[in-house]
Write a protein that holds these residues in place. Structure first.
Motif, PDB file in Angstrom:
ATOM      1  N   CYS A  96       0.783  -1.093   0.161  1.00 32.18           N
ATOM      2  CA  CYS A  96      -0.142   0.196  -0.231  1.00 32.18           C
ATOM      3  C   CYS A  96       0.802   1.374  -0.158  1.00 32.18           C
ATOM      4  O   CYS A  96       0.217   2.045  -0.743  1.00 32.18           O
ATOM      5  CB  CYS A  96      -0.806   0.275   1.050  1.00 32.18           C
ATOM      6  N   ALA A  97       2.092   1.259   1.055  1.00 32.88           N
ATOM      7  CA  ALA A  97       2.440   2.626   0.923  1.00 32.88           C
ATOM      8  C   ALA A  97       3.378   2.611  -0.751  1.00 32.88           C
ATOM      9  O   ALA A  97       3.553   3.395  -1.018  1.00 32.88           O
ATOM     10  CB  ALA A  97       3.625   2.555   1.864  1.00 32.88           C
ATOM     11  N   GLU A  98       4.140   1.452  -1.475  1.00 35.50           N
ATOM     12  CA  GLU A  98       4.862   2.107  -2.673  1.00 35.50           C
ATOM     13  C   GLU A  98       3.163   2.557  -3.769  1.00 35.50           C
ATOM     14  O   GLU A  98       4.090   3.235  -4.439  1.00 35.50           O
ATOM     15  CB  GLU A  98       5.239  -0.129  -2.974  1.00 35.50           C
ATOM     16  N   LEU A  99       2.395   1.934  -3.655  1.00 29.90           N
ATOM     17  CA  LEU A  99       1.165   2.374  -4.457  1.00 29.90           C
ATOM     18  C   LEU A  99       1.256   4.242  -4.238  1.00 29.90           C
ATOM     19  O   LEU A  99       1.283   4.537  -4.622  1.00 29.90           O
ATOM     20  CB  LEU A  99       0.309   1.333  -4.170  1.00 29.90           C
ATOM     21  N   GLU A 100       0.947   3.391  -2.792  1.00 29.48           N
ATOM     22  CA  GLU A 100       0.618   5.686  -2.491  1.00 29.48           C
ATOM     23  C   GLU A 100       1.729   6.638  -3.231  1.00 29.48           C
ATOM     24  O   GLU A 100       1.795   7.503  -3.546  1.00 29.48           O
ATOM     25  CB  GLU A 100       0.198   5.812  -1.513  1.00 29.48           C
ATOM     26  N   GLY A 101       2.834   5.915  -2.987  1.00 31.82           N
ATOM     27  CA  GLY A 101       4.462   7.159  -3.239  1.00 31.82           C
ATOM     28  C   GLY A 101       4.157   6.597  -5.195  1.00 31.82           C
ATOM     29  O   GLY A 101       4.523   8.534  -5.082  1.00 31.82           O
ATOM     30  N   VAL A 102       3.539   6.099  -5.534  1.00 31.44           N
ATOM     31  CA  VAL A 102       3.808   6.173  -7.289  1.00 31.44           C
ATOM     32  C   VAL A 102       2.701   6.286  -7.499  1.00 31.44           C
ATOM     33  O   VAL A 102       2.463   7.868  -8.183  1.00 31.44           O
ATOM     34  CB  VAL A 102       3.878   4.849  -7.797  1.00 31.44           C
ATOM     35  N   LEU A 103       1.403   6.609  -6.530  1.00 28.75           N
ATOM     36  CA  LEU A 103      -0.024   7.325  -7.383  1.00 28.75           C
ATOM     37  C   LEU A 103       0.535   8.948  -6.662  1.00 28.75           C
ATOM     38  O   LEU A 103      -0.170  10.006  -7.578  1.00 28.75           O
ATOM     39  CB  LEU A 103      -1.061   7.022  -6.709  1.00 28.75           C
ATOM     40  N   LEU A 104       1.203   9.585  -5.964  1.00 26.29           N
ATOM     41  CA  LEU A 104       1.481  10.803  -5.084  1.00 26.29           C
ATOM     42  C   LEU A 104       2.423  11.650  -6.235  1.00 26.29           C
ATOM     43  O   LEU A 104       2.347  12.742  -6.382  1.00 26.29           O
ATOM     44  CB  LEU A 104       1.159  11.057  -4.114  1.00 26.29           C
ATOM     45  N   ASP A 105       3.285  10.670  -6.768  1.00 28.01           N
ATOM     46  CA  ASP A 105       4.373  11.171  -7.908  1.00 28.01           C
ATOM     47  C   ASP A 105       3.544  11.684  -8.558  1.00 28.01           C
ATOM     48  O   ASP A 105       3.947  12.171  -9.625  1.00 28.01           O
ATOM     49  CB  ASP A 105       5.803  10.081  -7.643  1.00 28.01           C
ATOM     50  N   ALA A 106       2.830  11.062  -9.800  1.00 31.63           N
ATOM     51  CA  ALA A 106       2.129  10.842 -10.579  1.00 31.63           C
ATOM     52  C   ALA A 106       1.375  12.084 -10.792  1.00 31.63           C
ATOM     53  O   ALA A 106       1.107  12.689 -11.323  1.00 31.63           O
ATOM     54  CB  ALA A 106       1.189   9.687 -10.560  1.00 31.63           C
ATOM     55  N   GLN A 107       0.737  12.054  -9.254  1.00 32.80           N
ATOM     56  CA  GLN A 107       0.020  13.465  -9.080  1.00 32.80           C
ATOM     57  C   GLN A 107       0.332  14.449  -9.684  1.00 32.80           C
ATOM     58  O   GLN A 107      -0.053  15.517  -9.873  1.00 32.80           O
ATOM     59  CB  GLN A 107      -1.206  13.176  -8.070  1.00 32.80           C
ATOM     60  N   GLN A 108       1.833  14.213  -8.911  1.00 34.94           N
ATOM     61  CA  GLN A 108       2.434  15.647  -8.617  1.00 34.94           C
ATOM     62  C   GLN A 108       2.979  16.110 -10.265  1.00 34.94           C
ATOM     63  O   GLN A 108       2.909  17.626 -10.325  1.00 34.94           O
ATOM     64  CB  GLN A 108       3.140  15.178  -8.123  1.00 34.94           C
ATOM     65  N   ALA A 109       3.251  14.805 -11.145  1.00 30.10           N
ATOM     66  CA  ALA A 109       3.646  15.159 -11.578  1.00 30.10           C
ATOM     67  C   ALA A 109       2.766  15.262 -13.199  1.00 30.10           C
ATOM     68  O   ALA A 109       3.035  16.334 -14.157  1.00 30.10           O
ATOM     69  CB  ALA A 109       4.348  13.898 -12.915  1.00 30.10           C
ATOM     70  N   ALA A 110       1.686  15.535 -13.255  1.00 25.34           N
ATOM     71  CA  ALA A 110       0.412  15.619 -13.673  1.00 25.34           C
ATOM     72  C   ALA A 110       0.173  17.249 -13.434  1.00 25.34           C
ATOM     73  O   ALA A 110      -0.187  18.150 -14.428  1.00 25.34           O
ATOM     74  CB  ALA A 110      -0.940  14.883 -13.089  1.00 25.34           C
ATOM     75  N   ARG A 111       0.024  16.852 -11.950  1.00 25.88           N
ATOM     76  CA  ARG A 111      -0.097  18.807 -12.112  1.00 25.88           C
ATOM     77  C   ARG A 111       1.408  19.765 -12.729  1.00 25.88           C
ATOM     78  O   ARG A 111       0.909  21.192 -12.882  1.00 25.88           O
ATOM     79  CB  ARG A 111       0.673  19.181 -10.631  1.00 25.88           C
ATOM     80  N   GLU A 112       2.047  19.162 -12.542  1.00 29.14           N
ATOM     81  CA  GLU A 112       3.436  19.841 -12.890  1.00 29.14           C
ATOM     82  C   GLU A 112       3.527  20.151 -15.105  1.00 29.14           C
ATOM     83  O   GLU A 112       3.798  20.867 -15.019  1.00 29.14           O
ATOM     84  CB  GLU A 112       4.830  19.966 -13.076  1.00 29.14           C
ATOM     85  N   GLN A 113       2.623  18.776 -15.382  1.00 29.92           N
ATOM     86  CA  GLN A 113       1.861  19.297 -16.269  1.00 29.92           C
ATOM     87  C   GLN A 113       1.089  19.891 -17.173  1.00 29.92           C
ATOM     88  O   GLN A 113       0.545  20.180 -18.164  1.00 29.92           O
ATOM     89  CB  GLN A 113       1.864  17.828 -17.042  1.00 29.92           C
ATOM     90  N   GLY A 114       0.181  20.894 -15.728  1.00 28.67           N
ATOM     91  CA  GLY A 114      -1.034  21.217 -16.362  1.00 28.67           C
ATOM     92  C   GLY A 114      -2.081  20.617 -15.966  1.00 28.67           C
ATOM     93  O   GLY A 114      -3.159  20.786 -17.128  1.00 28.67           O
ATOM     94  N   ARG A 115      -2.236  18.955 -15.758  1.00 29.72           N
ATOM     95  CA  ARG A 115      -3.015  18.832 -16.259  1.00 29.72           C
ATOM     96  C   ARG A 115      -3.815  17.835 -14.593  1.00 29.72           C
ATOM     97  O   ARG A 115      -3.060  18.045 -13.533  1.00 29.72           O
ATOM     98  CB  ARG A 115      -3.255  17.245 -16.648  1.00 29.72           C
ATOM     99  N   ARG A 116      -4.766  17.288 -14.159  1.00 28.43           N
ATOM    100  CA  ARG A 116      -4.968  17.258 -13.334  1.00 28.43           C
ATOM    101  C   ARG A 116      -5.927  15.591 -13.026  1.00 28.43           C
ATOM    102  O   ARG A 116      -6.188  14.982 -13.517  1.00 28.43           O
ATOM    103  CB  ARG A 116      -6.599  17.815 -12.473  1.00 28.43           C
ATOM    104  N   LEU A 117      -5.019  15.177 -12.059  1.00 27.64           N
ATOM    105  CA  LEU A 117      -5.521  13.795 -11.826  1.00 27.64           C
ATOM    106  C   LEU A 117      -5.043  13.160 -10.266  1.00 27.64           C
ATOM    107  O   LEU A 117      -5.559  13.319  -8.864  1.00 27.64           O
ATOM    108  CB  LEU A 117      -3.561  13.197 -11.465  1.00 27.64           C
TER     109      LEU A 117
END
Length: 131
Positions: A96-117
């Motif tokens: 669960c911790a590994e999954l949350e890390g990947v998901l939160l990193d992806a959310q941050q990357a999407a934000r930096e791309q001007g996208r919403r996740l």
């Protein structure tokens, strides 16, 4: 309950009850991943393969999952990922911790791309929580 789509995505949030109707009103694409019965990383990757409609070429690892979630050709600019039966995965703390890390990193990357996740966990109770 506050409409999660009326604000910027922020971490893992509780999924609203009428998610598809709310998402449609905010032009948000929704995909659901069922975590029922997931006990290990392979099972988790198979759940994402199925839930996101990925092909068998999906790498079934953390980097591949991150790549899918941050690829504008794979995921729309306004995208909600609903994790069904999320409570069942919490028993597997490391996974669960590994999954949350990947998901939160992806959310941050999407934000930096001007996208919403939006990352939405299906929970049985109705109060809003952030994890």
């Amino acid at each position: 309950m506050i409409n999660v789509f009326a604000a910027e995505p922020e971490g893992l949030q509780q999924a609203p009850h009428e998610i598809r109707m709310l998402a449609a009103g905010h032009q948000v694409s929704v995909r659901e991943v069922s975590l029922a019965g997931v006990r290990d990383k392979d099972g988790l990757m198979l759940a994402f393969l199925s839930g996101l409609g990925l092909t068998q070429t999906f790498g079934r690892n953390w980097d591949a999952l991150y790549d899918v979630l941050t690829d504008p050709e794979q995921v729309s600019g306004r995208f909600a990922l609903v994790l069904r039966d999320y409570d069942s995965l919490r028993r597997h703390r490391h996974l669960c911790a590994e999954l949350e890390g990947v998901l939160l990193d992806a959310q941050q990357a999407a934000r930096e791309q001007g996208r919403r996740l939006w990352l939405l966990a299906e929970e049985p109770d109705s109060d809003t929580r952030h994890w």
